[in-house]
Design an enzyme around this catalytic site. Sequence first.
Site: not given
Length: 425
Positions: A112-113
């Site tokens: 999820s970066i």
Amino acid sequence: MLMQGFPPPADVRVTLANWQEPPYNRWSFSHMRELVPTQRISRGPGPVTPLLADPLPLGETALRRVDGAEAIVDDVLDDTYTDAVVVVHDGRVVLERYAGETAPDTPHLLMSISKSVVGCVAGNLVERGLLSPAHLVTDHVPELEHSGYRGASLRDVLDMRSGVEFSEDYTDLDAEVRVIEEAMGWRPASHRQVPSSMYAYLTTIGGAGDHGGVFDYRSCETDVLGWVCERASKTRMADLVGELVWSAIGAEHDAEITCDGAGTAIHDGGMCATARDVARFGAMLLAGGEVAGRRVVPAAWLRESWTADPDILDAFARSVSGPYLPGGWYRNKFWFLPREHGDLLLCLGINGQMLYVNPGTGTVAAKLSSWPDAQSPTMLHDTLRAFDAVGAALVSTAAGNPEQRHGTAGVVAGLSRGRLGGSPR
């Protein structure tokens, strides 16, 4: 040894069925293109932003863990399944190490970066007048008119405050976050009737409440945002990231993003990149959205992100995340958290992916990991404490060398003090 042999025996083979589980994830997170389709994110023909190596013995820095035990930074890095870590201070790489299957030129799954990168794409499209946070999602994607996203604004999905029904419980194989993985090609097909593409699945998501309420972390929000960005720009996400972010930060290597069977990028967690290039992305955020005088992310977008009004703070405090990250907030696909040296900007992904940006100490840390579990509050906070300790040590070192202190004070004044409804930290 995983994936050794011609072909590898079944008991050491990494597959769609096991790649997110230990010990297989240590191999898979650095070999995503061998498991699922990926699209290239081009770094372009421009120059590479230099990161000069200036290693310091920061691994020996002392800290206290969440449980009260004394440790050093190297202990925390070892115990939190670190595949790669790069710490940058004043444009210098002061700590760098690799383990497992990862090397300096290895693209590692960012989970999820990726959301934060997509948020930066959205910020650029807003700046260009192609999007507005006030727009309804259905203004750009009418296919969602009969879903739970009817009436949701772009602001609602940017801050994960829509009212859709979507569970992010990674331990529940029937939760929507696991079901959508079948549609995106991250999990084998099951007995369920799941659409064969991610966008088709998004149209089936129902409503659970009003839009604009409590913060509720849902990966589908970023998939919807990515769909909106593609429609507004008439450009696929891999090319948007390449043009607007990756080439602009002076990345050294091309990145990748996984895609489903219809060629749709997995906006919520599919990016893969090297740790050094993730650190370059973080250095750009630390510098207020610029690299070598080039604007990468609109300054107004970052100022808005760093500014936590009472509504944003309340929405986060009342969420499931509130007790784990007290005083924090979520805005424009970034996490923010108050610490001793000022507010942090964080980009977080499951299984231990983290980009740590601390204007108060002028420190950026990119850490790519393969935790055995999707989430671990203890590993998360031990890592934060380790990077806090590194930043404090760097500030202490710089205090004895004034030439190393340039720039930090301006960054703090411009970013981490923009709070409404409360005292500056």
